[in-house]
Design a protein around this motif. Structure first.
Motif, PDB file in Angstrom:
ATOM      1  N   GLN A 176       0.849  -1.185   0.000  1.00  0.00           N
ATOM      2  CA  GLN A 176       0.000   0.000   0.000  1.00  0.00           C
ATOM      3  C   GLN A 176       0.894   1.249   0.000  1.00  0.00           C
ATOM      4  O   GLN A 176       1.883   1.302   0.719  1.00  0.00           O
ATOM      5  CB  GLN A 176      -0.884   0.009   1.248  1.00  0.00           C
ATOM      6  CG  GLN A 176      -1.845  -1.172   1.348  1.00  0.00           C
ATOM      7  CD  GLN A 176      -2.936  -1.114   0.305  1.00  0.00           C
ATOM      8  OE1 GLN A 176      -3.419  -0.032  -0.023  1.00  0.00           O
ATOM      9  NE2 GLN A 176      -3.338  -2.249  -0.222  1.00  0.00           N
ATOM     10  N   ARG A 218      -1.581 -14.901  -3.849  1.00  0.00           N
ATOM     11  CA  ARG A 218      -1.030 -13.577  -3.529  1.00  0.00           C
ATOM     12  C   ARG A 218       0.027 -13.726  -2.446  1.00  0.00           C
ATOM     13  O   ARG A 218      -0.171 -14.433  -1.451  1.00  0.00           O
ATOM     14  CB  ARG A 218      -2.125 -12.615  -3.048  1.00  0.00           C
ATOM     15  CG  ARG A 218      -1.613 -11.185  -2.757  1.00  0.00           C
ATOM     16  CD  ARG A 218      -2.730 -10.173  -2.779  1.00  0.00           C
ATOM     17  NE  ARG A 218      -2.330  -8.817  -2.420  1.00  0.00           N
ATOM     18  CZ  ARG A 218      -1.652  -7.982  -3.201  1.00  0.00           C
ATOM     19  NH1 ARG A 218      -1.260  -8.402  -4.389  1.00  0.00           N
ATOM     20  NH2 ARG A 218      -1.350  -6.762  -2.807  1.00  0.00           N
ATOM     21  N   LEU A 231       2.247  -9.255   1.075  1.00  0.00           N
ATOM     22  CA  LEU A 231       1.347  -8.286   0.454  1.00  0.00           C
ATOM     23  C   LEU A 231      -0.067  -8.451   0.991  1.00  0.00           C
ATOM     24  O   LEU A 231      -0.776  -7.461   1.236  1.00  0.00           O
ATOM     25  CB  LEU A 231       1.353  -8.460  -1.069  1.00  0.00           C
ATOM     26  CG  LEU A 231       2.700  -8.288  -1.772  1.00  0.00           C
ATOM     27  CD1 LEU A 231       2.517  -8.396  -3.282  1.00  0.00           C
ATOM     28  CD2 LEU A 231       3.347  -6.960  -1.402  1.00  0.00           C
ATOM     29  N   ALA A 232      -0.492  -9.692   1.181  1.00  0.00           N
ATOM     30  CA  ALA A 232      -1.827  -9.942   1.738  1.00  0.00           C
ATOM     31  C   ALA A 232      -1.932  -9.384   3.154  1.00  0.00           C
ATOM     32  O   ALA A 232      -2.961  -8.823   3.541  1.00  0.00           O
ATOM     33  CB  ALA A 232      -2.120 -11.438   1.728  1.00  0.00           C
ATOM     34  N   ASP A 280      -0.272  -6.850   4.306  1.00  0.00           N
ATOM     35  CA  ASP A 280      -0.331  -5.398   4.178  1.00  0.00           C
ATOM     36  C   ASP A 280      -1.725  -4.939   3.770  1.00  0.00           C
ATOM     37  O   ASP A 280      -2.227  -3.920   4.269  1.00  0.00           O
ATOM     38  CB  ASP A 280       0.697  -4.932   3.147  1.00  0.00           C
ATOM     39  CG  ASP A 280       1.115  -3.496   3.357  1.00  0.00           C
ATOM     40  OD1 ASP A 280       1.795  -3.223   4.368  1.00  0.00           O
ATOM     41  OD2 ASP A 280       0.768  -2.635   2.523  1.00  0.00           O
ATOM     42  N   ASP A 281      -2.361  -5.676   2.863  1.00  0.00           N
ATOM     43  CA  ASP A 281      -3.730  -5.347   2.471  1.00  0.00           C
ATOM     44  C   ASP A 281      -4.634  -5.291   3.690  1.00  0.00           C
ATOM     45  O   ASP A 281      -5.448  -4.378   3.852  1.00  0.00           O
ATOM     46  CB  ASP A 281      -4.269  -6.403   1.492  1.00  0.00           C
ATOM     47  CG  ASP A 281      -3.564  -6.374   0.152  1.00  0.00           C
ATOM     48  OD1 ASP A 281      -2.897  -5.367  -0.147  1.00  0.00           O
ATOM     49  OD2 ASP A 281      -3.670  -7.371  -0.584  1.00  0.00           O
ATOM     50  N   TRP A 282      -4.478  -6.292   4.564  1.00  0.00           N
ATOM     51  CA  TRP A 282      -5.333  -6.377   5.753  1.00  0.00           C
ATOM     52  C   TRP A 282      -4.986  -5.295   6.777  1.00  0.00           C
ATOM     53  O   TRP A 282      -5.879  -4.633   7.323  1.00  0.00           O
ATOM     54  CB  TRP A 282      -5.203  -7.759   6.389  1.00  0.00           C
ATOM     55  CG  TRP A 282      -5.980  -7.885   7.669  1.00  0.00           C
ATOM     56  CD1 TRP A 282      -7.337  -7.971   7.796  1.00  0.00           C
ATOM     57  CD2 TRP A 282      -5.441  -7.932   8.992  1.00  0.00           C
ATOM     58  NE1 TRP A 282      -7.675  -8.062   9.129  1.00  0.00           N
ATOM     59  CE2 TRP A 282      -6.534  -8.050   9.877  1.00  0.00           C
ATOM     60  CE3 TRP A 282      -4.145  -7.889   9.504  1.00  0.00           C
ATOM     61  CZ2 TRP A 282      -6.366  -8.123  11.263  1.00  0.00           C
ATOM     62  CZ3 TRP A 282      -3.969  -7.973  10.881  1.00  0.00           C
ATOM     63  CH2 TRP A 282      -5.074  -8.091  11.742  1.00  0.00           C
ATOM     64  N   SER A 319      -6.222  -1.931   5.525  1.00  0.00           N
ATOM     65  CA  SER A 319      -7.594  -1.901   5.020  1.00  0.00           C
ATOM     66  C   SER A 319      -8.409  -0.835   5.746  1.00  0.00           C
ATOM     67  O   SER A 319      -8.286  -0.649   6.957  1.00  0.00           O
ATOM     68  CB  SER A 319      -8.255  -3.268   5.209  1.00  0.00           C
ATOM     69  OG  SER A 319      -9.630  -3.202   4.893  1.00  0.00           O
TER      70      SER A 319
END
Length: 381
Positions: free
Chosen positions: A35, A356, A360-361, A363-365, A368
């Protein structure tokens, strides 16, 4: 130029900020996929590549200047180094104090997140610790617990890290969120079986005792005795470079490449069948994940490693080999030969990986904007 010099220009921070103790090439490479965020850091690691920093929002700060910059900003989410990283505790604690002061002065509340892969207890008593050391450790434990209590979202990269935090600092605050997202890579699109060389083994990493290069070199004669024709590619650099080159000259089939580029490493990974990273125990360090393991998996390689890595449980449950005695060259040799003889299809290894990348996953969470139940409870309590 001192770290505090950067604060004089008062750079405008993005709404997302990452506060790191140190920054290295891996951070720079990954930053473009994470992100978007401003990155505050104190020191550059030895492998920092200036060319990769171009276009990234990097600000070098000291502990106090970083806290002042954060306190004057309007950031919404702050990623901090994990609480068990003792070298960053001062910077993190000052930054959290700055956020508290900002809130008292009418500013908005900042969500604090962290990515945790630490899998050893930094407060474990060593032999004959001096009173000053014991006192410092008690202070650091208190600070780490306070930081841990302030974290809103904690993503664990390994089950070993999750277990370590529960043991050392306890569960996250009742109003916080914690999630295990294994630090596994997504498959590399170019990874196929077409370029594999039968019997090819690869080591990528620092030429140091803790990465196990000496144990691997001691094991290699056993490997070739059990598997004639096996070849070993060694890629990296470090203090043991002279020893590595000396051993390579003694045995046919060992190739050493000093500090190769990323593209060359990728090519070599596509040619190998087994990646070996025999990480060794240390009084002050333990392999948290092992970037070479992650890269090897992404290229479809079978992995041979030790119980030091936080991914040990996952690797064992997915038919890779984790040797019990990290110092045993014969045991390591048998494990390497077993993986070569198994000759697992590349597709089978790649199919075990997530679509994925785990980091990165995570970081997405962490970043979010979708609120969780505990986020709502905190907001309205």
């Amino acid at each position: 130029m001192t770290p505090d010099h950067h604060v004089l220009r008062k750079p405008a921070l993005q709404l997302r900020v990452r506060l790191y103790e140190s920054i290295r090439t891996a951070h720079l490479e990954r930053a473009r996929d994470l992100q978007p965020a401003s990155i505050l850091y104190r020191v550059k690691r030895y492998d920092f590549e200036d060319g990769l920093a171009e276009g990234l929002d990097l600000v070098r700060v000291g502990p106090l200047s970083g806290a002042l910059l954060i306190g004057r900003s309007s950031i919404e989410t702050l990623e901090i180094n994990e609480p068990l990283m003792l070298s960053s505790l001062l910077s993190t604690s000052l930054a959290l104090i700055a956020l508290r002061v900002r809130r008292l002065l009418g500013g908005g509340r900042t969500t604090v997140v962290t990515y945790a892969i630490g899998n050893s207890d930094p407060f474990a008593d060593g032999p004959a610790q001096r009173p000053r050391t014991r006192l410092r450790r008690r202070i650091e434990r208190t600070l780490a617990r306070q930081v841990w209590d302030r974290v809103d979202r904690a993503a664990f990269g390994t089950s070993a890290a999750q277990q370590t935090y529960q043991s050392v600092l306890g569960d996250v605050n009742i109003r916080s969120n914690a999630l295990l997202i294994p630090a596994l890579p997504a498959p590399v699109p170019t990874a196929t079986s077409s370029r594999r060389i039968d019997g090819r083994v690869i080591f990528v990493g620092a030429f140091s005792e803790r990465k196990g290069i000496r144990v691997l070199l001691e094991a290699w004669p056993y490997v070739t005795g059990l598997r004639p024709g096996a070849t070993l590619t060694i890629m990296g650099k470090g203090l043991l470079e002279d020893s590595v080159l000396a051993v390579a000259r003694l045995f046919e089939g060992i190739t050493v490449e000093i500090d190769p580029g990323r593209e060359r490493i990728a090519e070599a990974l596509d040619e190998a069948r087994v990646l070996v990273l025999p990480s060794q125990p240390s009084a002050t360090w333990r392999e948290q994940v092992g970037l070479p393991i992650v890269e090897g998996l992404s290229h479809g390689l079978s992995i041979v490693t030790t119980e030091q890595t936080g991914l040990a449980d996952w690797l064992m449950s997915h038919d890779h080999t984790v040797v019990a005695d990290p110092a045993s060259s014969p045991e390591l040799a048998v494990a390497i030969v077993q993986m070569l003889d198994d000759n697992r299809p590349v597709s089978e290894i790649l199919d075990s990986l997530p679509s994925r990348d785990g980091r990165l996953a995570a970081d997405d969470w962490m970043f979010s904007r979708t609120p969780t139940i505990t986020d709502l409870a905190r907001e309205y309590s």
